[in-house]
Design an enzyme around this catalytic site. Sequence first.
Site, PDB file in Angstrom:
ATOM      1  N   THR A  71       1.004  -1.226  -0.032  1.00 52.94           N
ATOM      2  CA  THR A  71       0.024  -0.052  -0.131  1.00 52.94           C
ATOM      3  C   THR A  71       0.956   1.192  -0.159  1.00 52.94           C
ATOM      4  O   THR A  71       2.051   1.059   0.474  1.00 52.94           O
ATOM      5  CB  THR A  71      -0.910   0.041   1.361  1.00 52.94           C
ATOM      6  OG1 THR A  71      -0.130   0.030   2.443  1.00 52.94           O
ATOM      7  CG2 THR A  71      -2.032  -0.991   1.311  1.00 52.94           C
ATOM      8  N   ASP A  72       0.506   2.275  -0.372  1.00 56.95           N
ATOM      9  CA  ASP A  72       0.992   3.614  -0.505  1.00 56.95           C
ATOM     10  C   ASP A  72       0.866   4.477   0.835  1.00 56.95           C
ATOM     11  O   ASP A  72       0.185   3.991   1.597  1.00 56.95           O
ATOM     12  CB  ASP A  72       0.542   4.270  -1.838  1.00 56.95           C
ATOM     13  CG  ASP A  72       0.826   3.737  -2.988  1.00 56.95           C
ATOM     14  OD1 ASP A  72       1.906   2.909  -3.047  1.00 56.95           O
ATOM     15  OD2 ASP A  72       0.365   3.976  -3.656  1.00 56.95           O
ATOM     16  N   LYS A  73       1.409   5.546   0.708  1.00 55.13           N
ATOM     17  CA  LYS A  73       1.337   6.486   1.903  1.00 55.13           C
ATOM     18  C   LYS A  73      -0.006   6.767   2.103  1.00 55.13           C
ATOM     19  O   LYS A  73      -0.868   7.024   1.474  1.00 55.13           O
ATOM     20  CB  LYS A  73       2.354   7.745   1.596  1.00 55.13           C
ATOM     21  CG  LYS A  73       2.544   8.671   2.794  1.00 55.13           C
ATOM     22  CD  LYS A  73       3.357   9.924   2.352  1.00 55.13           C
ATOM     23  CE  LYS A  73       3.477  10.872   3.565  1.00 55.13           C
ATOM     24  NZ  LYS A  73       4.444  11.988   3.085  1.00 55.13           N
ATOM     25  N   VAL A  75      -2.504   5.012   3.104  1.00 50.80           N
ATOM     26  CA  VAL A  75      -3.695   4.061   2.733  1.00 50.80           C
ATOM     27  C   VAL A  75      -3.864   2.984   3.938  1.00 50.80           C
ATOM     28  O   VAL A  75      -2.890   2.517   4.505  1.00 50.80           O
ATOM     29  CB  VAL A  75      -3.093   3.250   1.473  1.00 50.80           C
ATOM     30  CG1 VAL A  75      -4.014   2.446   0.991  1.00 50.80           C
ATOM     31  CG2 VAL A  75      -3.090   4.203   0.393  1.00 50.80           C
TER      32      VAL A  75
END
Length: 86
Positions: A71-73, A75
């Site tokens: 997952t990204d920042k 998220v």
Amino acid sequence: MIADTNKSFKLKVAIFFGYNGENYNGLQWQNATDVTTIENVIQQALFQRGFILESNMKEPKRVKWSRAARTDKKVHALCNAISLKL
């Protein structure tokens, strides 16, 4: 025959978890002291409890660290998984 109590072995385990990623820079482990990721927090917790040796902290590959997804920042994830040898 007397058992050798000094021998140890590694066991492949899976850890399932969910998280609120609001204050994290994504899931994936990063070799940086100024970046907080979910995997860095999990790795540090396992190290503090004696499951990971200090010599393996800079290279997750040494414990066969593997993730199911990224997952990204900022998220969140309801369920994610990592596996590694402890």
